[in-house]
Design a protein around this motif. Structure first.
Motif, PDB file in Angstrom:
ATOM      1  N   SER B  75       0.829  -1.210   0.000  1.00 63.04           N
ATOM      2  CA  SER B  75       0.000   0.000   0.000  1.00 63.04           C
ATOM      3  C   SER B  75       0.857   1.252   0.000  1.00 63.04           C
ATOM      4  O   SER B  75       1.833   1.336   0.749  1.00 63.04           O
ATOM      5  CB  SER B  75      -0.839   0.066   1.274  1.00 63.04           C
ATOM      6  OG  SER B  75      -1.865  -0.814   1.189  1.00 63.04           O
ATOM      7  N   GLY B  76       0.497   2.211  -0.792  1.00 59.77           N
ATOM      8  CA  GLY B  76       1.183   3.508  -0.777  1.00 59.77           C
ATOM      9  C   GLY B  76       2.657   3.414  -1.105  1.00 59.77           C
ATOM     10  O   GLY B  76       3.437   4.316  -0.773  1.00 59.77           O
ATOM     11  N   GLY B  95      -3.066   2.842  -4.052  1.00 60.87           N
ATOM     12  CA  GLY B  95      -2.509   4.198  -4.081  1.00 60.87           C
ATOM     13  C   GLY B  95      -0.999   4.272  -4.190  1.00 60.87           C
ATOM     14  O   GLY B  95      -0.392   5.248  -3.762  1.00 60.87           O
ATOM     15  N   SER B  97       2.727   4.955  -5.672  1.00 60.61           N
ATOM     16  CA  SER B  97       3.136   6.024  -6.576  1.00 60.61           C
ATOM     17  C   SER B  97       4.471   5.725  -7.247  1.00 60.61           C
ATOM     18  O   SER B  97       4.935   6.470  -8.096  1.00 60.61           O
ATOM     19  CB  SER B  97       3.217   7.343  -5.815  1.00 60.61           C
ATOM     20  OG  SER B  97       4.083   7.193  -4.727  1.00 60.61           O
ATOM     21  N   GLU B 114      -6.698   3.336  -7.381  1.00 63.89           N
ATOM     22  CA  GLU B 114      -6.273   4.713  -7.164  1.00 63.89           C
ATOM     23  C   GLU B 114      -4.760   4.882  -7.122  1.00 63.89           C
ATOM     24  O   GLU B 114      -4.239   5.770  -6.453  1.00 63.89           O
ATOM     25  CB  GLU B 114      -6.963   5.292  -5.909  1.00 63.89           C
ATOM     26  CG  GLU B 114      -8.475   5.177  -6.033  1.00 63.89           C
ATOM     27  CD  GLU B 114      -9.282   5.837  -4.926  1.00 63.89           C
ATOM     28  OE1 GLU B 114      -8.690   6.498  -4.076  1.00 63.89           O
ATOM     29  OE2 GLU B 114     -10.519   5.693  -4.948  1.00 63.89           O
TER      30      GLU B 114
END
Ligand code: SF4
Lengths: 453, 269
Positions: B75-76, B95, B97, B114
């Protein structure tokens, strides 16, 4: 007429989402049966007539009769020791009982889901995505001059729904049915068809395409006449319907499970809600789901005002998380995630997919039901409860989100759902507090205790 | 040396392990990683309760075992490599990046929801809602790449705003629904109602597809950018024939109930 008779006026029928509150019940208090239900439809009459007091132990553990306190203790222990408990059902009980169930799920950090997830859950998702342009059935009665039913058969499923939408004279509809245009859109000609002025038969599974084409027409876009091959509905019929929709004074779209439970699900409901939204550029248009179970609308309301979301809410981390597909009961059971279940006034063991039922058999189930069901038979702890609306007072929500009080007909020897859930909640709470004390956890549960009890 | 985690105890209920990412374990030794807190159902446990940990956090993690019930991995994520040798549960790379996640097996629902950047490669199949928006939010994937070599199910790229999703096998219904921009390539068959409600963006498919009544036929042509895109995809192990590389595509534009600036390109042999 029997000696000991009681007449209950303005009683409420909780069999379907219409929640008719104009019943006049004649009750034989000696035999504890309802002998007459004036104003009820055929379904309502059967609901009142078949209700009698069964001879069932109030509580059972593993199929053996047990004292109520012992069963409550056992249920609380199961729930407190579970790591991923789910609570399911709730559509056939009072809002007061639903409130207790949400509190239990919150305290035990479980998941709460209602039968909405298997009927109008997709509409719940669509409401979130698109929004809902809404009204009460009273407004429909007084104002609606164009009534469209989509994917439902109210004549058989909600026989008295027409008293709001088709037959009655309203403030701005002085001539009743004569002033209204009724449209039925369905995949087949149902017994509801005779009330319709316009009948549109759509090819099975093509509702979304039809709705999408209607949206395009409302927005003034071109639609290929080939649409008839795809949907079975000629372009002229669609254009005519669109003109009627744009030119009515108050239009309503009632939609049923023919729309929400066919391929496309939440997108079907979403397309219909979006159509209603588009039409509000021209006139006043609302869209309402026709809800099935007596208080399924109440379940959505109670779970929403307590957690912020209508169904499929998880508390594992101490705060509510909403994710249908992940926290909805069929999915949780099919994946084999849940390790205990609290089932209230519902019978998933007879209507869920096989894999989900198989998992239910493997985990401890606690059930509350008025009758013996497949679920109560496989339950580790089974409670027998009294029937809402017939024996128990409380509040239920009609399908248009109007709360209606219940006027029970006679007393039952069994406790109500609320009473049992309250007792379980209290015990669960004590157990959690002692667990926190033992592990030196924070005062979180203690704070919660003040808020909840 | 990279960090190696092998599962020694299978979780009975879902395990939520958002801390297991190469960036969050950077500089941690095996003991520190074992002590990280993760969520098992409604209780907090440590990584060591379920995984045997070896090595040191130096920007790469290898995970082994039956991870089908492990959610929220990576995650993230902002950087580094996460390699999953087997199947994995829901919400992979939420999410993220940056960095790269590779799954040798199948993945659950919500792959890279997302996400804003980086790359996720699934060698097996994925389920619903890869690269999508979460319920209630308007925009899905904002950037990055998702490569699924097997099949995927419904609502791939729901509300996608940018980035690239490639499905080697078939996709379910509502591919690219409510898409705002970005590119989705389906090399197998695509289900129905693709691009419903799309504003902009491209959906490319190699097989005939049923179009919604709100899509209109424009022309047949050879978009030059496809050749570049497909050449790049070949290097990622996707099997794209020369005919498709140089072939002609039907262009449909839609969705006319929205902006009508999206396109669906259908290979026409
Ligand atoms: S319409 Fe529904 S609520 Fe009304 S009497 Fe019939 S079954 Fe009962």
């Amino acid at each position: 007429m029997a000696e000991n008779t009681r007449i209950v006026k303005n009683a409420t029928c909780t069999f379907c989402g219409c929640v008719c509150d104009d019943m006049e019940l004649t009750v034989d208090l000696d035999k504890k049966v309802i002998t007459k239900a004036k104003n009820a439809c055929v379904l309502g009459r059967a609901w009142f007539a078949e209700h009698q007091i069964d001879d069932r132990p109030v509580a059972m553990i593993d199929g053996k009769e047990a004292p109520l306190e012992e069963a409550i203790e056992e249920a609380a222990q199961v729930l407190v020791n579970a790591k991923f408990p789910i609570t399911y059902g709730l559509s056939d009980t009072t809002c007061e009982a639903q409130k207790q169930a949400v509190a239990i799920s919150d305290i035990i950090r479980g998941t709460i889901d209602t039968t909405t997830s298997v009927c109008h859950g997709p509409s719940g998702l669509a409401f979130q995505d698109i929004g809902e342009s809404t009204s009460t059935l009273g407004e429909v009665k007084n104002r609606a001059d164009l009534v469209i039913y989509w994917g439902g058969n109210p004549a058989e499923s909600h026989p008295r729904h027409f008293r709001y939408s088709v037959t009655p004279k309203g403030m701005f509809i002085p001539n009743g049915k004569k002033d209204r245009t009724v449209v039925m859109i369905d995949v087949r000609k149902t017994p509801s068809a005779p009330v319709a002025d316009i009948l549109i038969q759509v090819k099975p599974g093509k509702d979304f395409e039809l709705l999408w084409a209607l949206r395009a027409l409302v927005k003034g876009r071109k639609v290929d006449p080939q649409i008839q091959v795809m949907t079975g509905v000629p372009l002229e019929t669609m254009t005519d319907l669109v003109e009627r929709m744009k030119n009515c004074r108050f239009g309503v779209l009632f939609f049923g499970m023919g729309l929400t439970m066919t391929r496309g699900r939440h997108f079907n409901s979403g397309a219909l809600l979006a159509l209603a939204t588009d039409l509000n550029e021209f006139t006043h248009f609302v869209a309402k789901p026709v809800r099935g179970h007596g208080n399924v609308t109440g379940a959505d309301n109670v779970v929403s005002w307590q957690t912020g979301y209508p169904f499929g809410v998880n508390f594992s981390r101490g705060f509510p998380r909403f994710n249908p597909g992940e926290f909805t009961t069929v999915d949780t059971l099919t994946r084999g995630d849940a390790d205990a279940a609290l089932i209230i006034a519902s019978d998933p063991a007879s209507n869920f997919p096989k894999a989900a039922i198989e998992h239910l058999k493997k985990i401890p189930v606690i059930s509350l039901d008025t009758k013996e069901t497949s679920t109560s038979k496989l339950s580790h702890v089974a409670f027998a409860t009294s029937t809402y609306g017939i024996n128990t007072a409380g509040t239920v929500y009609r399908m248009d989100d109007v709360p209606i009080p219940l006027r029970p007909a006679f007393e039952s020897p069994y406790p109500g759902d609320e009473e049992i859930l309250f007792a379980i909640k209290k015990r669960v709470h004590e157990l959690i507090l002692s667990k926190c004390g033992a592990t030196g956890a924070t005062g979180e549960a203690r704070v919660a205790s003040k808020l909840m009890l | 040396m990279s960090l190696e985690l092998s599962m020694h105890t299978r979780p009975q209920v879902p395990l939520e392990a958002e801390l297991l990412g190469p960036d969050k374990t950077l500089g941690l030794d095996s003991k520190a990683v074992s002590g990280l807190q993760i969520q098992h159902g409604n209780e907090q446990v440590t990584v060591g309760d379920f995984f045997k940990v070896k090595g040191k956090g130096e920007g790469a993690i290898h995970l082994e075992g039956d991870l089908a019930r492990v959610k929220l991995l990576g995650s993230g994520m902002t950087t580094g490599k996460l390699h999953i040798h087997g199947d994995v549960g829901e919400h992979l790379g939420v999410g993220m990046s940056g960095g790269e996640i590779t799954v040798d097996g199948n993945a659950g629902d919500w792959v890279g929801p997302e996400m804003a950047g980086g790359r996720i490669v699934i060698k097996g199949n994925a389920k619903h809602l890869a690269g999508s928006a979460y319920r209630g939010s308007a925009a899905g994937m904002l950037g990055g790449e998702i490569f699924i070599h097997g099949h995927a199910k419904n609502e791939i790229g729901h509300g996608m705003r940018n980035g690239l999703i490639v499905i080697g096998g078939n996709a379910g219904d509502f591919t690219g629904v409510n898409m705002l921009a970005g590119t989705i390539v389906v090399l197998g068959e695509m289900g129905i109602r693709s691009g419903a409600g799309m504003k902009r963006g491209s959906i490319i498919t190699m097989n005939p597809a049923e179009m919604l009544p709100t899509f209109s036929y424009d022309c047949i042509y050879h978009p030059v950018y496809l050749r570049l895109l497909f050449r790049a995809l070949r290097t990622q192990g996707f099997n794209i024939s020369d005919a498709k590389l140089t072939g002609k595509y039907q262009r449909w534009s839609g969705d006319s109930v929205e902006l009508n600036k999206g396109e669906i390109l259908v290979f026409t042999p």
